[in-house]
Scaffold this motif. Structure first.
Motif, PDB file in Angstrom:
ATOM      1  N   VAL A  47       0.820  -1.212  -0.236  1.00 26.77           N
ATOM      2  CA  VAL A  47       0.033   0.001  -0.086  1.00 26.77           C
ATOM      3  C   VAL A  47       0.904   1.304  -0.085  1.00 26.77           C
ATOM      4  O   VAL A  47       0.601   2.324  -0.789  1.00 26.77           O
ATOM      5  CB  VAL A  47      -0.805  -0.011   1.151  1.00 26.77           C
ATOM      6  N   LEU A  59      -9.231   5.182   0.829  1.00 25.46           N
ATOM      7  CA  LEU A  59      -9.248   3.780   0.693  1.00 25.46           C
ATOM      8  C   LEU A  59     -10.444   3.075   1.560  1.00 25.46           C
ATOM      9  O   LEU A  59     -11.058   2.358   1.197  1.00 25.46           O
ATOM     10  CB  LEU A  59      -7.685   2.955   1.162  1.00 25.46           C
ATOM     11  N   ILE A 117     -10.767   1.664  -2.074  1.00 26.86           N
ATOM     12  CA  ILE A 117     -10.009   0.581  -2.068  1.00 26.86           C
ATOM     13  C   ILE A 117      -9.943  -0.439  -3.409  1.00 26.86           C
ATOM     14  O   ILE A 117      -8.874  -1.040  -3.905  1.00 26.86           O
ATOM     15  CB  ILE A 117     -10.071  -0.578  -0.886  1.00 26.86           C
ATOM     16  N   TRP A 175      -3.623  -0.736  -5.607  1.00 31.77           N
ATOM     17  CA  TRP A 175      -3.972  -0.883  -4.309  1.00 31.77           C
ATOM     18  C   TRP A 175      -5.100  -1.809  -3.942  1.00 31.77           C
ATOM     19  O   TRP A 175      -5.260  -1.974  -2.695  1.00 31.77           O
ATOM     20  CB  TRP A 175      -3.917   0.234  -3.688  1.00 31.77           C
TER      21      TRP A 175
END
Length: 276
Positions: free
Chosen positions: A147, A181, A186, A192
């Motif tokens: 991440v 996110l 997300i 990611w």
């Protein structure tokens, strides 16, 4: 361009035709037809990807990104589920070099990626058929470093005038990015997105699961299984963020807890032994 088209343009130019005539010949004789066939090919490819039983567990918004990152070799009968920000360029380059040689390969692995088939090669297969016919593997990365790498590469490197995914401005803080996110971002970018949503087959069923944190040793084992001997790893030199070495210094307790919560399934599936 086709020979006939090229001769038509050359004839128009040599006859001192007005530029707009040459331009029309170029557009209607080559550009528009090519654009149509490229669009048609993309449409048919996307339909094949969407219909593939292999992607039943993959969120629809990730179908295209996952489909084109499935790396299939006819020669060596393997299927590599490439995970962005998990050394996939290094591994793809290394696999291509082992099969075709290093000549012509580029550091970004674009040539290597193009040398393999994508999911359209296996789109009609069931999971059982794929596992029976191909050596299936993936290489994953711990969410904390993955991440951070995605943030450093895809967000921080851009300035505020550049919008990522249409809804997050470049250059925002890491805190802002993690909150984005958590608020639903997300799954908006495969770089990611959780790895369990990218790798459509449960790791317990795959023939091999390697980890970036142990890449040298894992690639030696992987290449031995496929080629009968360990092959050299062609480490990518450009575009690296060095995220693994920055995890301890960058993450606050809150940020670490948030990422571990958002990517809990990744940790459970791919790093349960290390966490336990």
């Amino acid at each position: 361009p086709p020979t006939g088209y090229r001769r038509t343009v050359e004839s128009a130019i040599s006859s001192s035709a007005p530029r707009r005539v040459v331009h029309c010949v170029f557009l209607f004789g080559y550009v528009y037809p090519m654009a149509f066939f490229v669009s048609l090919r993309r449409h048919l490819r996307n339909r094949a990807i969407a219909a593939s039983p292999l992607l039943a567990s993959v969120p629809p918004e990730l179908h295209s990104g996952v489909g084109k990152r499935v790396c299939v070799s006819r020669e060596k009968r393997f299927c590599y589920f490439r995970v962005p920000k998990a050394a996939n360029s290094t591994v793809t380059n290394s696999m291509a070099a082992a099969i075709y040689g290093q000549r012509g390969l580029d550091d970004s692995a674009n040539v290597a990626k193009a040398s393999f088939r994508d999911i359209t090669e296996i789109a009609t297969l069931t999971e059982e058929q794929l596992l029976a016919g191909y050596y299936c593997f993936t290489i994953v990365r711990h969410p904390l470093s993955r991440v951070l790498s995605a943030y450093l590469d895809k967000v921080q490197r851009h300035d505020a005038t550049q919008v990522v995914n249409g809804d997050i401005p470049g250059g925002v803080t890491f805190d802002y990015f993690l909150d984005y996110l958590a608020d639903g971002g997300i799954f908006k970018n495969i770089h990611w997105a959780p790895q369990d949503s990218i790798v459509p087959i449960h790791p317990d069923k795959l023939h091999f699961v390697g980890r970036v944190e142990n890449l040298d040793e894992d690639f030696a084992g992987l290449s031995t299984a496929i080629f009968g001997e360990a092959k050299p790893l062609m480490n990518r030199q450009s575009g690296r963020t060095g995220a693994a070495a920055k995890v301890a210094a960058v993450y606050t307790a809150r940020q670490r807890a948030l990422v571990e919560r958002l990517y809990a399934e990744d940790i459970r599936r791919f790093y349960a032994a290390a966490s336990g």
